[in-house]
Write an enzyme that holds these catalytic residues in place. Sequence first.
Site, short mmCIF file in Angstrom:
data_model
loop_
_atom_site.label_atom_id
_atom_site.label_comp_id
_atom_site.label_asym_id
_atom_site.label_seq_id
_atom_site.Cartn_x
_atom_site.Cartn_y
_atom_site.Cartn_z
N HIS A 1 20.38 23.35 41.55
CA HIS A 1 21.30 23.70 40.46
C HIS A 1 22.58 22.84 40.56
O HIS A 1 23.03 22.25 39.58
CB HIS A 1 21.63 25.20 40.56
CG HIS A 1 22.62 25.69 39.54
ND1 HIS A 1 22.26 26.48 38.47
CD2 HIS A 1 23.97 25.50 39.41
CE1 HIS A 1 23.33 26.76 37.75
NE2 HIS A 1 24.38 26.18 38.30
N GLU A 2 23.13 22.75 41.76
CA GLU A 2 24.39 21.99 41.93
C GLU A 2 24.15 20.50 41.70
O GLU A 2 25.00 19.81 41.13
CB GLU A 2 24.99 22.24 43.31
CG GLU A 2 25.36 23.70 43.61
CD GLU A 2 26.26 24.35 42.58
OE1 GLU A 2 27.16 23.67 42.06
OE2 GLU A 2 26.06 25.53 42.27
N GLU B 1 25.77 25.24 32.28
CA GLU B 1 25.18 26.26 33.14
C GLU B 1 23.74 26.61 32.75
O GLU B 1 22.89 26.81 33.60
CB GLU B 1 26.06 27.51 33.18
CG GLU B 1 27.43 27.28 33.81
CD GLU B 1 27.37 26.70 35.22
OE1 GLU B 1 26.29 26.70 35.84
OE2 GLU B 1 28.42 26.21 35.68
N HIS C 1 24.10 19.62 38.08
CA HIS C 1 25.43 19.53 37.47
C HIS C 1 26.00 18.11 37.51
O HIS C 1 26.94 17.81 36.78
CB HIS C 1 26.41 20.46 38.20
CG HIS C 1 26.39 21.86 37.66
ND1 HIS C 1 26.41 22.14 36.32
CD2 HIS C 1 26.37 23.06 38.31
CE1 HIS C 1 26.40 23.46 36.16
NE2 HIS C 1 26.36 24.03 37.34
N GLU D 1 30.06 22.36 42.17
CA GLU D 1 29.45 21.06 41.91
C GLU D 1 30.44 19.90 41.79
O GLU D 1 30.21 18.98 41.00
CB GLU D 1 28.63 21.15 40.63
CG GLU D 1 29.45 21.32 39.34
CD GLU D 1 29.67 22.76 38.91
OE1 GLU D 1 29.56 23.66 39.76
OE2 GLU D 1 29.96 22.97 37.73
N ASN D 2 31.54 19.91 42.56
CA ASN D 2 32.49 18.80 42.45
C ASN D 2 31.75 17.47 42.51
O ASN D 2 30.82 17.31 43.30
CB ASN D 2 33.49 18.84 43.61
CG ASN D 2 34.05 20.22 43.81
OD1 ASN D 2 34.70 20.76 42.94
ND2 ASN D 2 33.73 20.81 44.95
ZN LIG Z 1 26.37 26.03 37.79
#
Ligand SMILES: [Zn+2]
Length: 618
Positions: free
Chosen positions: A35-36, A58, A39, A2-3
Amino acid sequence: MENWGLITYRTTSLLFDKKISSLQLKKGVAYVVCHELAHQWFGNLVTMEWWDDLWLKEGFATWIGWFAVDKLFPELDVWTSFVTEDMPRALTLDALRSSHPIEVAVGEAEEIRQIFGEFGRIGLICLSLFLIVFVDAISYTKGASVIRMLSSWLGVDVFLAGTRRYLHRHKYQNAKTLDLWNALSEEAGVDVGVFMHLWTKRVGYPVVDVVSLDEVTIEVRQSRYLSTGDVAESEDETTWWIPLNIASSPSALTLTDKTNTFKLSSSVFKLNARQTGLYRVNYSIDILKTLAEEIKKGKDGILSDPTDRIGLLSDAASLSVSGQKKTSGLLELLRAFEKEENYFVWSKISVILSNISSAWFEQPMEVRDGLKALHRHLFGPLVAKFGWEMMPGEDDQTTLLRGLAITNAGIGSDPETVTEAKRRFWKLVRDDDAEVLHPNLRRAVYGIALRNSDGDGSEEYDAILKLYEDPTLSPEQKMTALHGLGLVQTPELFRRTIELSLDDKRVRRQDTGYIYAALSKNSTSRITFWEWLTANFDAIESRYSEQSFIFGTLLNYSIEGLGSHQRIQEAENFLKRRNTKAYQRALDQGLESARIYSRWVERDREDVAAWFNKEGFI
Ligand SMILES: [Zn+2]
């Protein structure tokens, strides 16, 4: 990964084509993307202060990820999927003495790697074969489950408003778990930290024992749940805050003592409605009998929501492993589902049968044949009903159920299913007719073809190998074939698969997990695989020296299925002589699980054999 501003993905987590991809992949890709993206807020905009609070990013990204997929693709029914496929990973791991709390004290870098490693071990097979994400089931899935429990108790709108408050207050800064509880408490007008901190700071979760005192009064008692079933007083000091969520009882009852009694509005009830709470329920036999009748009523009963039926199955299965209930009672319960229509419920039944078959792999042939007969009995009618071809306009759940039914009828050696699977397999590989086998059915059919070969399996093996090496196939289909090569039935094919796994030019090292996971789960090859692994231990360990968590995962898988007490002891002695610090947690969990399965079989093997006899399956 997830940068911030540059999210990166494995190709198998991003590429989807509805013509050639399975439906599991569709759900998986949608989830990983959400999900990413989550983040960007949880992890990037607000970052945890230290790794102890890994769950803050998370657990949230997991919960928000599913929350978003549910809004975008309601037809995927992801919360039922979460209860069926995700929560059990956290519940299984957290029922071990070798588990750890959500908020875990993390000292050095190696510990971080070990915590990230756990999810891969459990998720590799169960979640989706194609989404190997090496992360931790406790921080991710138990974290998300705790959030789901709290958000459904507070109401999702209140929960989201409190979460926004937390993000605004800590943006571009670091935060701790307490900061989250404070923001939620201000929004809800209730001090949530008082009861939530036990869920994140203490290891484990409770089992709630329920007995009826009279028509409408129940006594409820909580204690820590361990899969070993032998919790000591010193391990049972936590009194959890437990929302009872009683289906058929309107008031929001919570258990905040070790034992309490409650008045209900009906004599027919189920605790933990929609499985939003993170705990097991152990009903007395008379209550269970009433609930089994409710299952048979289908949509007219109190268990009309599939999550409630799945929860009932899930609890019954775990309690038979830990010895609080008999496995014959679980098998009896399965028979109440003969008219079931929901894919996820069938998926749970399939997992339960697979776990019993795996643990019972060295029991007499007669009993294993009984298990096969039960597979045929339950899944054969579904194959007859749904056939092999997709209907125009068919919904995703039906497509998934067809694949599941064929897989399980194949495991049960259902003659018609085996014949048709073999016919389609050869049509696919000889005539290059891709249309003959829907992507959802391929994994099942490769297994059936190898297990039911007319020869020594080498022709089928060569055909699957060719599919793996076909550069025109999608990454997902190649990995399905690679996994298929781990379903071998003979020593010669086992040798070829091992050789292939060591050839870096043909199999990328990151993909070898597909092969080793299949060999460890395969009851024909798992002991040979363990012997090979111990004979070549140093060489294999050094191949993964940069990724010790993969090696830990590999060991965990193969130890878990060792079966006999003597083999487990030998494995422990063997490992004691080595430096296993880098993956110790994975080893401890593998050894503990192996002992649990071994004791389960010892305790209930006669009970199961007697049930199969009585019911005419053998
Ligand atoms: Zn994650």
